[in-house]
Structure formats: C-alpha cells, structure tokens
Design an enzyme around this catalytic site. Structure first.
Site, PDB file in Angstrom:
ATOM      1  N   THR A 158     -19.584  13.280  37.927  1.00 25.25           N
ATOM      2  CA  THR A 158     -20.710  12.138  37.242  1.00 25.25           C
ATOM      3  C   THR A 158     -22.185  13.188  36.194  1.00 25.25           C
ATOM      4  O   THR A 158     -21.368  13.382  35.104  1.00 25.25           O
ATOM      5  CB  THR A 158     -21.918  11.985  38.360  1.00 25.25           C
ATOM      6  OG1 THR A 158     -22.699  13.539  39.119  1.00 25.25           O
ATOM      7  CG2 THR A 158     -21.465  10.675  39.293  1.00 25.25           C
ATOM      8  N   LYS A 184     -17.548  18.110  43.707  1.00 27.10           N
ATOM      9  CA  LYS A 184     -18.589  16.993  42.288  1.00 27.10           C
ATOM     10  C   LYS A 184     -19.840  17.571  42.947  1.00 27.10           C
ATOM     11  O   LYS A 184     -19.860  17.519  44.288  1.00 27.10           O
ATOM     12  CB  LYS A 184     -18.381  15.817  42.204  1.00 27.10           C
ATOM     13  CG  LYS A 184     -18.392  14.661  43.231  1.00 27.10           C
ATOM     14  CD  LYS A 184     -20.110  14.481  43.289  1.00 27.10           C
ATOM     15  CE  LYS A 184     -20.299  14.027  41.744  1.00 27.10           C
ATOM     16  NZ  LYS A 184     -22.486  14.031  41.656  1.00 27.10           N
ATOM     17  N   THR A 195     -26.468  15.464  46.801  1.00 25.45           N
ATOM     18  CA  THR A 195     -25.876  14.770  45.740  1.00 25.45           C
ATOM     19  C   THR A 195     -24.319  15.348  45.105  1.00 25.45           C
ATOM     20  O   THR A 195     -23.924  16.250  44.025  1.00 25.45           O
ATOM     21  CB  THR A 195     -26.589  14.567  44.713  1.00 25.45           C
ATOM     22  OG1 THR A 195     -25.311  13.078  44.043  1.00 25.45           O
ATOM     23  CG2 THR A 195     -27.098  15.763  43.121  1.00 25.45           C
ATOM     24  N   GLU A 281     -26.929  21.236  36.494  1.00 23.44           N
ATOM     25  CA  GLU A 281     -27.578  20.400  35.265  1.00 23.44           C
ATOM     26  C   GLU A 281     -28.325  21.585  34.569  1.00 23.44           C
ATOM     27  O   GLU A 281     -29.333  22.038  34.810  1.00 23.44           O
ATOM     28  CB  GLU A 281     -28.217  19.315  35.514  1.00 23.44           C
ATOM     29  CG  GLU A 281     -27.350  18.150  36.085  1.00 23.44           C
ATOM     30  CD  GLU A 281     -27.894  16.864  37.001  1.00 23.44           C
ATOM     31  OE1 GLU A 281     -27.848  15.998  36.344  1.00 23.44           O
ATOM     32  OE2 GLU A 281     -29.562  17.105  36.576  1.00 23.44           O
ATOM     33  N   ASN A 403     -32.352  15.285  32.884  1.00 20.19           N
ATOM     34  CA  ASN A 403     -32.664  14.298  34.284  1.00 20.19           C
ATOM     35  C   ASN A 403     -34.077  13.989  33.024  1.00 20.19           C
ATOM     36  O   ASN A 403     -34.282  12.111  33.873  1.00 20.19           O
ATOM     37  CB  ASN A 403     -33.109  15.327  34.983  1.00 20.19           C
ATOM     38  CG  ASN A 403     -32.463  15.261  35.963  1.00 20.19           C
ATOM     39  OD1 ASN A 403     -31.706  14.274  36.779  1.00 20.19           O
ATOM     40  ND2 ASN A 403     -31.591  16.647  35.915  1.00 20.19           N
ATOM     41  N   THR A 408     -31.947   5.843  31.212  1.00 21.44           N
ATOM     42  CA  THR A 408     -31.267   5.292  30.303  1.00 21.44           C
ATOM     43  C   THR A 408     -30.027   6.134  28.954  1.00 21.44           C
ATOM     44  O   THR A 408     -30.750   5.433  28.027  1.00 21.44           O
ATOM     45  CB  THR A 408     -32.920   4.866  29.366  1.00 21.44           C
ATOM     46  OG1 THR A 408     -33.317   6.680  29.165  1.00 21.44           O
ATOM     47  CG2 THR A 408     -33.601   4.599  30.564  1.00 21.44           C
TER      48      THR A 408
END
Length: 408
Positions: A158, A184, A195, A281, A403, A408
């Site tokens: 992702t 992942k 996650t 991230e 994040n 969006t």
C-alpha cells in the site's frame, strides 16, 4: 532426545517467499488501484501444514474470518490470494460474501477446494471490495509475466516504498530446508498484529500444532516487537505454510534439529519485521532498542515497546537530539517493575544515564549514533535476566503529509 550441534543459518541473496521448494507466486493489476499491481497469489504444489496469527483489533475484517475458517477446515491449505487498495473491513454481510467470492475465484483458477485457499486484503477501510474486477483478474491469470514473485511482492503493498522479502537455509535430517517470506507494512504498525501482512513458506515437513507454536512464539519476539505509529489495523496477519518438499522427517518440538528450524524461522520473521519498521511512513531511520536486566522477558518486551512507541523519543531521534530524558520517561510509562536508581541508558556506545542519574557526556559524540541509518539504544534495568529487542522508526514531517491525505 539426541542432542545435535545446531546447524548454521545461511541467508539467501535475493531470497523470498518462493525460495522454498514447491511454491510459486504471481501478481497483476486488476483495476482496484489506478496503476499499481493490486492482486497477488501464492500457491504450493502440494497440500501444506498451515498456521496463522491475526490482528487483535476487535473490528476484524472479512478476509480474516474467511481465512480462519479455511485453516479450521479438514482440508489442508494450499494457496492464498491477496488484494491491495481495499481492505474489505467494516463492510458488513456483503463484505463477507465478497471475501468468500474471492476465495472461490482463486480456488477455481488453481483447481482446489475453496477451503484450501486463504484470503487477505489491505487498503482503505469501509469501501466495498470490487469483487467483479478481482474475479476478472483471476480469470485472466496465465500471462507468463504475471507469474513472478516480484509481481506478488508488489501486489501486496500500500504506502510501502519498497518490497520486503528474505529467505534462509538450514540443514535438517541431511536435507537443505528453506524458509522464506514476503511482507507489506509501512503505517498503522503496532502489532498484535497490525496493518501488515506477512507470508512465510518452508519446504520442511512440520506438524501443524508445532507450526502454530513456533509462529506464535516467533511473532511475540519479532512482529509483535515493532511499531511505527501505535495504531493497530483491522485486517492483518502472518500466515505460514509448510509443504514438506524438502523430504525431512516431520518436525515437532521433540526433533533433535527443532531448535535449528526455530532459529531459521525467527531469522526470517525478524528480518521482515525490521524491514517493515525501517519502511515506516516517512521514516528516515530504524530504531533498535535493546533491553536487558528486566525481571522477565515479557517485562523487557513491554518496556522496549514503550520506548519505540513514544512520539517524543521518535521525534528526538529524527532530530538527532540525545534527549535521554524522553527515553527514561518512556521506561517508566508502563506497569512493569523497575528501580529508577538502577537504570542505565546508552546511545550506541555513549552512556548517558547510570544508576538512574545523568552522567557527563560529549554531546557531539552522543549525536553520532542518532545520525546513523540504524539507531541503537541500550537499556539495562539491573533487576533480572529478562531481555528483548524492539524495533521502530523516527517520526517525521513526511508521516503527517502521507496520512493527512491518505484517502483523498
């Protein structure tokens, strides 16, 4: 039980989830995402012993329910299918039907019973699974360029910036046994599980209850010792399959080479866990916290997780600031027993706290380990023999950017 010398573990260059005999994998773009591969599959030539651990989030996604059912059936697991882009979580009865449809489509493609297939999904929570695109994708499988492990590794990602894979080999019963894996995970990483998806394969023959035990114990020491942001997801799991193609005796805890198999398994788990933490991230550094001298291993694990989970510690590391006070505070966050007057803290080889008190140190020298790609922190509680290692990453401006606009 005969005592034998523990075999050496050999790490394979560019190894992965298909390095073990009898496993194949592939991936493709089926249209869930705009451009990236989003549908993957992993298949064993023969039935396997299988085990899994799942997220502890109470909102467990439909794929986990279906996978759990497959593993509890009398038919041995032989394949897993994965999609990225949509998590199929919080999708109600329709989401469960879609997960079953996904399992059915994969089973038909590889000529297996439905219960022989596990299902995994990762991505946005709450969106319906585009099941027709997934079914059409399975029907079109057959192109040679789809049938590569690299496509599988890409299809499960992702927000990851890179694929994550490893394989090792060890000699058992005079045979070369391979353990490999792919994973992942980049954000919402604070397992029990989080996650993240991890798939581990081996060509050893392993008794199923022993496989579940080694997975659970290994997860507690590796995947459950990482965090990126303290958030735990709805979807994810670690799944292991053992197909016996190496033709060893069936391994159990009583086998003389069991410890060698466990060491190989945990080597794969640890490497995948570290790669997930390193790819947090927006992260620029991997943080490795070594705790010793705790009353128990569990106490050491808990304290290590408190340190790597602290946003104040994570931001200090991002800024290469040897702010030892934040580490000491994090040690005291939980309920595990400590004696503040016995604690020692070091940043790399620079000791900054001894017997609970700050000691003079060279500020510039203390910054050096914080500027490395892997930041080592050492904590000694001087209370017992408990030890653990935890892995995390720094917290950066980029994490907020990713994040703030994830949906969006």
């Amino acid at each position: 039980m005969e005592i034998v010398e523990e075999a050496a573990i050999h790490v394979l260059e560019a190894g992965g989830v298909t390095s073990a005999k009898g496993f194949s994998a592939g991936g493709m773009h089926c249209g869930i995402r705009k451009r990236k591969d989003d549908l993957g599959w992993l298949v064993s030539e023969v039935p396997t012993s299988a085990a899994a651990v799942y997220t502890t989030n109470q909102f467990q996604a439909a794929p986990l329910q279906v996978t759990r059912e497959s593993l509890q059936s009398e038919k041995p697991l032989q394949a897993v299918c994965v999609n990225s882009g949509v998590a199929n979580a919080c999708t109600g009865e329709q989401g469960l039907k879609d997960a079953y449809e996904m399992r059915r489509a994969m089973a038909e493609k590889v000529n297996l019973a439905e219960e022989q297939v596990a299902v995994a999904s990762t991505g946005l929570i709450g969106d319906p699974l585009p099941i027709e695109k997934i079914k059409a994708g399975f029907q079109s499988i057959g192109e040679e360029n789809d049938q590569t492990v690299e496509r599988f590794e890409q299809a499960i990602l992702t927000t990851d910036t890179c694929t994550k894979h490893v394989a090792v080999q060890v000699e058992i019963d005079g045979k070369t046994v391979t353990v490999g894996g792919a994973a992942k995970g980049s954000g919402m990483i604070d397992p029990n599980m989080a996650t993240m998806l991890a798939f581990i394969t081996t060509d050893a023959s392993v008794e199923e209850s022993a496989l579940q035990n080694v997975l659970k114990q290994g997860t507690n020491r590796t995947f459950n010792m990482i965090t990126v942001d303290g958030d735990s997801s709805t979807n994810d799991m670690v799944l292991v399959m053992a197909n016996g193609k190496a033709e060893t005796e069936t391994l159990t805890e009583d086998h003389p080479s069991w410890s060698a198999f466990v060491k190989a398994f945990e080597k794969v788990s640890e490497q995948l866990a570290k790669e997930i933490a390193r790819d947090g991230e927006g992260a620029t550094k991997l943080v490795e916290v070594h705790v010793k001298g705790a009353t128990t291993d569990q106490a050491a694990r808990s304290i290590g997780k408190e340190i790597i989970s602290s946003n104040l510690v994570k931001t200090a590391i991002y800024g290469s600031d040897p702010n030892w006070g934040r580490i000491v505070c994090a040690i005291g966050y939980g309920d595990e027993p400590i004696d503040p007057e016995k604690v020692t803290v070091s940043l790399g080889d620079v000791t900054v706290v001894d017997q609970g008190l700050p000691i003079p140190f060279d500020e510039e020298k203390a910054k050096q380990p914080l500027q490395q790609e892997t930041v080592p922190i050492y904590v000694d509680l001087h209370l017992g023999d408990g030890t653990a290692t935890a892995w995390g990453c720094d917290l950066t401006y980029e994490y907020v950017r990713i994040n703030a606009a994830y949906r969006t």
